[in-house]
Scaffold this active site. Sequence first.
Site, mmCIF file in Angstrom:
data_model
loop_
_atom_site.group_PDB
_atom_site.id
_atom_site.type_symbol
_atom_site.label_atom_id
_atom_site.label_comp_id
_atom_site.label_asym_id
_atom_site.label_seq_id
_atom_site.Cartn_x
_atom_site.Cartn_y
_atom_site.Cartn_z
ATOM 1 N N GLY A 241 0.557 -1.430 -0.198
ATOM 2 C CA GLY A 241 -0.109 0.038 0.098
ATOM 3 C C GLY A 241 0.392 1.189 -0.286
ATOM 4 O O GLY A 241 2.027 1.400 -0.378
ATOM 5 N N SER A 242 0.308 2.442 0.614
ATOM 6 C CA SER A 242 0.269 3.759 0.702
ATOM 7 C C SER A 242 1.823 3.634 1.300
ATOM 8 O O SER A 242 2.456 3.091 2.307
ATOM 9 C CB SER A 242 0.012 4.557 0.856
ATOM 10 O OG SER A 242 -0.368 4.757 2.390
ATOM 11 N N GLU A 265 5.126 -3.248 1.408
ATOM 12 C CA GLU A 265 6.197 -2.777 0.026
ATOM 13 C C GLU A 265 5.242 -1.529 0.295
ATOM 14 O O GLU A 265 3.653 -1.154 0.192
ATOM 15 C CB GLU A 265 5.360 -3.341 -0.883
ATOM 16 C CG GLU A 265 5.752 -3.220 -2.879
ATOM 17 C CD GLU A 265 4.726 -3.497 -3.397
ATOM 18 O OE1 GLU A 265 4.755 -2.420 -4.741
ATOM 19 O OE2 GLU A 265 4.294 -5.167 -4.183
ATOM 20 N N CYS A 302 2.261 -0.647 -9.134
ATOM 21 C CA CYS A 302 3.616 -0.503 -7.865
ATOM 22 C C CYS A 302 4.890 -0.599 -9.143
ATOM 23 O O CYS A 302 5.828 0.092 -8.463
ATOM 24 C CB CYS A 302 3.955 -1.840 -7.236
ATOM 25 S SG CYS A 302 3.431 -3.337 -7.069
#
Length: 526
Positions: A241-242, A265, A302
């Site tokens: 995620g962020s 990640e 991503c």
Amino acid sequence: MTITGAMLIGKSELRGTQGVLRAWNPATDLELEPDFGAGGEAEVDRACLLAQAAFDSYRETSLATRARFLRLIGQGILDLGDELVERACAETGLPRGRIEGERGRTVGQLELFASMVTEGRWIGATLDSALPDRKPLPRPDLRLRKIALGPVAVFGASNFPLAFSVAGGDTASALAAGCPVVIKAHPSHLGTSELVGRVIQKAAADCGLAEGVFSLVIGQGNAIGQALVRHPAIKAVGFTGSRTGGLSLMRIAAERPEPIPVYAEMSSVNPILLFPAALEKNAQALAKGFVDSVTLGAGQFCTNPGIVIGIESDGLQRFLKSAAQELASRSPGTMLSPAIHSAYQHGVGRLSATAGVNSVARVETASAGCMGAPALFSITATKLLAQPELADEVFGPASIVVTCETVAEMHAVVEQLSGQLTASLWVEEQDFASVRTFVPALERKVGRIVFNGFPTGVEVSHAMVHGGPFPATSDSRTTSVGASAIERFLRPVSYQNMPQALLPESLRDANPMKIARVLDSKLTLG
């Protein structure tokens, strides 16, 4: 299979009482039925305690049983058929082909880990025989294996409702290692999460596993996720995620009385380096491939290439012109949620308003809805080196081209970049001398170096690395995709002079599991 809006805690399904959530269709701007009852600390505690109780029995299940469990999950996902595909499409706005491809990848991941489990190499069985006559001191009998770390908290990702979610890579690798999993469903994928969660729940029951091997919790805001990471039964966290979300979980995990690893990640701009001979030969083709990569899935990968670096030349100018034409011909894509769309709009607006950043191409879109309009910018290396924050990730179909005056300036831009998941280099043989000087820096900066290709698309295989130095991930020693992902959830244990009858089967002299082992420094095959 009926979606009820319940959480799945072990063998039970529970209706949360801490508020109501609903999934939402970003393509139609409509809420989706049914209501989901939000859980809280009580449900997290129950799920985690069940996982803790299940841990010792599950980590010692036979390899055959664990592999069967993973394969049953994969088959169950396929058996959901159109029901799963249609719900995932509705909750994400992603096209059917993308969801079907992601379903195949999810099932492929489960099969990869099932095959790994059966082989047993991941156990790392190592035997050092006793040397009672060694001088000046004898050596004891020493045997080592890797065991599961403990119950794992997994957070479903926004951009991959299947492959990085309830039965995604984090869950598959944790279950393969022998770790029970408690997953927090992503609020955008509530129905999809319940459907897949019921498949895992049934597969666990069909294999006769303890009920705490898997649980699915849902909740409002950040509180339920924070409670999950804080719970003393949880021994590791998997998150995609962020950067903000990942850093928050890392802080919580580090502040526990017993700190635990967070495998997060987070953010990456995945630089593309264009070298002169490659540009001279292929500028137009490179531009098309680049725009295809940037706009794939509305840029919500991503591994989306958020920055391109090249030396000022006729070839680079042809690339820019062709890329602008290609991008202008593309349509806006539906973004996954209002929050992601808002963040993308803010990022593009920030670049547009910055002096020295040139707008190369921009697709217009209506102000309403969650449509992400592709955008391409350019900047000089001098400007970027003075304002490195301009290279921060803008999650969506946008990228920035950096023009350098010299190879040395190109090196400086690369060195200034933070840790990344990937770096891609487009080269011809005439470029090799220059390229060699970049490889050591890229090895320090990224987890995967791609030659003459674009970074979008991650193969699920033994040699894949989907990770990289911070802030791409929280731990550059690991990968979240590929066979090595299992290593995140294992730890070594050594047994000294342990009687044969008490040793784990993987370490007994007779090797009843028939697995590959290292015996007195020599590899032996089962």
